[in-house]
Design a protein around this motif. Structure first.
Motif, short mmCIF file in Angstrom:
data_model
loop_
_atom_site.label_atom_id
_atom_site.label_comp_id
_atom_site.label_asym_id
_atom_site.label_seq_id
_atom_site.Cartn_x
_atom_site.Cartn_y
_atom_site.Cartn_z
N ASP A 214 0.84 -1.21 0.00
CA ASP A 214 0.00 0.00 0.00
C ASP A 214 0.87 1.25 0.00
OD1 ASP A 214 -2.21 -1.63 0.07
OD2 ASP A 214 -2.65 -1.33 2.19
N ARG A 215 1.96 1.19 0.79
CA ARG A 215 2.86 2.35 0.92
C ARG A 215 3.53 2.67 -0.41
NH1 ARG A 215 4.99 0.25 5.47
NH2 ARG A 215 6.99 -0.32 4.57
N ILE A 216 3.93 1.64 -1.16
CA ILE A 216 4.63 1.90 -2.43
C ILE A 216 3.67 1.89 -3.62
CG2 ILE A 216 6.82 0.98 -1.56
CD1 ILE A 216 6.27 -1.60 -3.12
N GLY A 217 2.38 1.77 -3.35
CA GLY A 217 1.39 1.86 -4.42
C GLY A 217 1.39 0.67 -5.36
N MET A 218 1.63 -0.52 -4.81
CA MET A 218 1.64 -1.72 -5.64
C MET A 218 0.50 -2.63 -5.20
SD MET A 218 5.07 -3.91 -6.53
CE MET A 218 5.99 -2.47 -7.07
N LYS A 219 -0.17 -3.25 -6.18
CA LYS A 219 -1.25 -4.17 -5.84
C LYS A 219 -0.67 -5.52 -5.42
CE LYS A 219 -4.31 -1.86 -9.07
NZ LYS A 219 -4.51 -1.78 -10.53
N VAL A 220 -1.42 -6.23 -4.59
CA VAL A 220 -0.98 -7.54 -4.11
C VAL A 220 -1.88 -8.62 -4.70
CG1 VAL A 220 -0.51 -8.96 -2.06
CG2 VAL A 220 -0.22 -6.47 -1.95
N ARG A 221 -1.24 -9.62 -5.31
CA ARG A 221 -1.97 -10.75 -5.87
C ARG A 221 -1.28 -12.02 -5.37
NH1 ARG A 221 -5.24 -11.59 -10.23
NH2 ARG A 221 -4.86 -9.58 -11.24
N PRO A 222 -1.62 -12.48 -4.17
CA PRO A 222 -0.87 -13.58 -3.55
C PRO A 222 -0.95 -14.87 -4.37
CG PRO A 222 -2.42 -12.60 -1.99
CD PRO A 222 -2.75 -12.05 -3.33
N HIS A 223 0.13 -15.60 -4.35
CA HIS A 223 0.14 -16.92 -4.96
C HIS A 223 -0.35 -17.91 -3.89
CE1 HIS A 223 1.00 -20.20 -7.52
NE2 HIS A 223 1.78 -19.53 -8.34
N GLY B 258 9.68 -2.24 -4.01
CA GLY B 258 9.65 -0.84 -4.43
C GLY B 258 10.81 -0.44 -5.33
N GLU B 259 11.81 -1.29 -5.42
CA GLU B 259 12.95 -0.98 -6.29
C GLU B 259 12.68 -1.29 -7.76
OE1 GLU B 259 16.47 -2.82 -4.58
OE2 GLU B 259 15.88 -2.16 -2.58
N ALA B 260 11.54 -1.90 -8.04
CA ALA B 260 11.11 -2.09 -9.43
C ALA B 260 9.73 -1.47 -9.57
CB ALA B 260 11.10 -3.56 -9.82
N PRO B 261 9.64 -0.13 -9.52
CA PRO B 261 8.32 0.53 -9.51
C PRO B 261 7.56 0.36 -10.82
CG PRO B 261 10.09 2.15 -9.62
CD PRO B 261 10.74 0.83 -9.38
N VAL B 262 8.22 -0.17 -11.84
CA VAL B 262 7.52 -0.44 -13.09
C VAL B 262 6.42 -1.49 -12.88
CG1 VAL B 262 9.12 -2.28 -13.84
CG2 VAL B 262 7.88 -0.93 -15.56
N ALA B 263 6.60 -2.34 -11.86
CA ALA B 263 5.59 -3.37 -11.59
C ALA B 263 4.33 -2.73 -11.04
CB ALA B 263 6.13 -4.40 -10.61
N THR B 264 3.18 -3.22 -11.50
CA THR B 264 1.90 -2.71 -10.97
C THR B 264 1.35 -3.63 -9.90
OG1 THR B 264 0.63 -3.93 -12.64
CG2 THR B 264 1.35 -1.69 -13.21
N GLU B 265 1.80 -4.90 -9.92
CA GLU B 265 1.32 -5.84 -8.91
C GLU B 265 2.41 -6.83 -8.55
OE1 GLU B 265 -2.08 -7.62 -11.01
OE2 GLU B 265 -0.89 -9.45 -11.22
N TYR B 266 2.27 -7.41 -7.35
CA TYR B 266 3.29 -8.30 -6.82
C TYR B 266 2.62 -9.58 -6.34
CZ TYR B 266 7.97 -9.20 -4.95
OH TYR B 266 9.22 -9.71 -4.75
N ARG B 267 3.30 -10.71 -6.59
CA ARG B 267 2.72 -12.03 -6.29
C ARG B 267 3.56 -12.75 -5.23
NH1 ARG B 267 4.35 -12.23 -11.35
NH2 ARG B 267 5.49 -14.12 -10.85
N PRO B 268 3.45 -12.39 -3.98
CA PRO B 268 4.18 -13.16 -2.97
C PRO B 268 3.41 -14.44 -2.65
CG PRO B 268 2.92 -11.45 -1.89
CD PRO B 268 2.64 -11.31 -3.37
#
Lengths: 359, 359
Positions: free
Chosen positions: B36-45, B219-229
Motif C-alpha cells: 500500500d505504501r509503495i502503491g503496488m497491488k498484491v496478488r498472492p500466490h 519498491g525498487e522495481a516501480p515499473v511493476a503494478t502488482e506483486y505475487r508473494p
C-alpha cells in the motif's frame, strides 16, 4: 512404439504417472522366483505403489502378505484390498489414537508390528492386554542403516524377553532394514540374537529383512525367513544407477509436456517437484528422460522442471516426454491416481488407495 | 506456552501440519502495508497454503485477486472460495483438455494467463476465438531466473504484438518471476519492453512481479503494478536463512513425535519426506527443530526423520517436537488437511482445497 501403432498415452493429460503393468508383473515374478529358489517368503512393502491392483498381483505371485509403514496406510490398503490376510507394520507405534486404530486392525487381519524400545512395547501391551488374541511383535534391529533398531544382539534379546513377558503381546521374532550390501551384517546379528534368546527358551519364528537394492543378495542372509522388497515392483533411476535393473525394468514413468523452449539448450516441462519430488538419493538431477541420456533435469520448482543439455535440446513446445524418476515410491504419494498401461489396451485409471497416509 | 496453560496441540495425532493463524494474519498485513505504501497491488500466490480460509484473509487485507500455477489449482480454489473475482494463472497452458477447462473458468472469474511462446498463444487463441469475452494474456519475461520467459524486451514486444493480433485474446501486459535480488533487472527489462510496445501503439496495463525472498525490495522495481508473494503467508526455514524473517514469523510447523532414541546422539521422529519433503533449497538438513538449534535433521526416509546432535540428543520416546520445514509450500501439498491454531482456542481442521492439483 511400433510404427503405425496408436500410442495409448495420447489422450492422457499431463503431468501423469504411467505404470506399465507388464513390467510390474515381470518385476514381481522375477523376485518371487528368486525367493522361491532360496526358500524365503516374500512380504512386499506396498509403500511403493499403494495400489490394490498391484497388491493383488503380488499376492497372486506368492507373497505371504504385505508390509505397511503406518497404521493409516494399513487401514487404507485393507479397505481397498480385503483379501489381504497377513499384514506387518514396520513401525514403532505410539499414542492412544494410533493404538486404538491398531486394535481394530488386529481384529481384521493377522497383524504383526515392530518395536525397538520398551516405551513402545509397554504402550502396545496396555492397548492389547484385554484383547482375545495377542499382538505379534518383532524386535527391530539396527544392522547398520543407523535409523531405528536396537544396537546389539544383547539388546534384541532383552527387548524380546520384555515382549514375551508383556500382557497382550506375543514375541514373534526379529526385523531389520539393512544397509545396502548388509547381508553379512544381518546374518551375524540375527544368528547371535537367536542364540541368546534360545538360551532363555524363547523361539524366533520370524526374521524379516528387506530392501530392493540388496534383494539379489537375499540368499546371503539365510537366517531371514522373509523379505520385504518395495521398490522392486516399479524400479526407478536410483536402482538403475546401482546396477539393480535397467531402464526397461522401470514400470513407473512420469509423462510430461514441454511447455517452453526459451533457449537452444534449455526446455521447461510441466512436471516439477509436485510430480517428481526433490529426492536425489545421491544422484545428480531429478530424473532420466527416456531416450535422451544427454539431458539433465537440473532444477525443479513445484510445477516446472528445467531440462538442460550440452547438445541442442531439440524439443518443441507441446512435445511429450517420459521420465523415470529418481525414487518411485515418493512419486506415488503425490498422485490421487495413476494410469495403468497394458500394451495397446486403453489406459485405466487406478486410485492410489494409500496415498498421503502419514499417521 | 505460559505455565499452567493447556497446550492446544496435545490431542493432535502426528505427524501433523500446524498453522498459527495469528502469525499468518501478521505476515499478510505486513506485506499488504508495504505494498500500500509503495502503491503496488498484491496478488498472492495461493500455492503456499492452498486454503480457502487464508485466501479470504488475503482478500480481506486488500489483495486484488489471487495467483494460481495450474488450471486445476485455480478450479479447486474457486470452488472452495467463490468470492474470488480475479485470478491469474502464471503458466503456459497447452492441450485441448486444459484449454477446455480454462474456457469454463474464464466464464466464472476475471481470468488472466501468461505465455512465453507463439505455440501457447495460438492454442489460447483457438480456444477463445468463439468466446464472448477475450482472454487476458501477459507475456512472461525472463529477468534472470532462467526458467520460462522470453529472453529479451524485443522478444517480449514481438510476442505482445502477436497476442494483440490474435483472435479471442487481449494483450494485458508483462509478467516475470525474478531471481532473488532481481529488482534492477525487472525494472530495466520491463521499462524497455513497455517502450518498444508503445512504439507500436500497444499499452501495457499490468506488470506483474513476485517472489517472497525479494518482497522487501518490491519498491525498487516501480515499473511493476502488482506483486505475487506466495510463501510470505507462512514463511519457512529457507526465508529465515535468507534473513527475510525470523522463527516467530514461521506460521507453518510440522508436529512430530519421537519414536526411537537408539543412540545418545540420535533420535528418530515420525515425520519423514512424506511430511517434510526432500526440498533442501540450498540448506543443510531438512528442517529446524524449534528450540533446538543444535539438532540437524540429517536424513529422511518416507516415514522417518533422523535427528542428530553433537550434544546429547536429550529427547525421549513419545515426546513431541515442532519443526519449521525448509520449504512450506511443498509441505502443504502433501497433506489433505492442516490444523489451524488460534491461540488457546480449540484447533480446527482445514481442508487443503487445492492439494495435489498438478494438471
Amino acid at each position: 512404439m511400433a510404427p503405425g501403432t496408436a500410442d495409448p498415452t495420447d489422450g492422457i493429460d499431463t503431468p501423469a504417472v504411467l505404470v506399465d503393468m507388464a513390467v510390474v508383473q515381470r518385476n514381481i515374478d522375477r523376485f518371487q522366483s528368486l525367493a522361491d529358489r532360496i526358500g524365503m517368503k516374500v512380504r512386499p512393502h506396498i509403500k511403493t505403489h499403494k495400489l490394490a491392483e498391484v497388491t493383488r498381483m503380488q499376492l497372486s505371485a506368492g507373497a505371504i502378505g504385505i508390509t505397511c509403514q503406518k497404521v493409516s496406510e494399513a487401514e487404507a490398503m485393507l479397505d481397498a484390498c480385503p483379501e489381504i490376510r497377513d499384514l506387518l507394520i514396520t513401525y514403532n507405534i505410539l499414542g492412544d489414537e494410533k493404538l486404538d486404530h491398531l486394535r481394530k486392525l488386529a481384529r481384521r487381519v493377522r497383524l504383526t508390528v515392530v518395536a525397538d524400545n520398551a516405551t513402545v512395547v509397554d504402550g502396545l501391551s496396555r492397548a492389547f492386554a484385554a484383547e482375545a488374541e495377542p499382538l505379534r511383535v518383532l524386535v527391530e534391529c539396527n544392522t547398520g542403516a543407523d535409523r531405528c533398531g536396537v544396537a546389539t544382539p544383547d539388546e534384541a534379546c532383552a527387548l524380546g524377553l520384555h515382549i514375551a513377558a508383556a500382557a497382550g503381546l506375543r514375541f514373534q521374532g526379529l526385523m531389520t532394514y539393512p544397509p545396502v550390501g548388509g547381508a553379512a551384517s544381518v546374518q551375524s546379528f540375527m544368528t547371535r540374537a537367536i542364540a541368546l534368546l534360545a538360551d532363555h527358551g524363547i523361539a524366533v519364528e520370524t526374521v524379516s529383512s528387506g530392501g530392493t537394492p540388496s534383494m539379489a543378495q537375499a540368499g546371503e542372509a539365510p537366517v531371514a525367513t522373509e523379505y520385504r522388497p518395495g521398490t522392486y515392483a516399479y524400479n526407478d533411476r536410483s536402482l538403475v544407477a546401482r546396477g539393480v535393473c535397467d531402464w526397461e525394468d522401470c514400470a513407473l514413468t512420469v509423462l510430461a509436456t514441454v511447455v517452453s523452449t526459451p533457449d537452444p539448450h534449455r526446455a521447461i516441462i510441466d512436471a516439477g517437484s509436485k510430480a517428481l519430488t526433490s529426492d536425489l538419493l545421491g544422484l545428480s538431477g531429478y530424473g532420466h528422460v527416456l531416450g535422451r541420456p544427454d539431458i539433465t533435469i537440473d532444477q525443479l520448482s513445484e510445477e516446472h522442471g528445467r531440462l538442460v543439455s550440452a547438445l541442442p535440446i531439440g524439443l518443441v513446445v507441446g512435445q511429450r516426454i517420459r521420465i523415470v524418476p529418481n525414487h518411485a515410491c515418493v512419486v506415488t504419494n503425490l498422485f490421487d491416481s495413476v494410469i495403468a498401461i497394458d500394451g495397446p489396451a486403453a489406459p485405466r485409471t487406478l486410485r492410489v488407495a494409500a496415498r498421503g497416509k502419514v499417521v
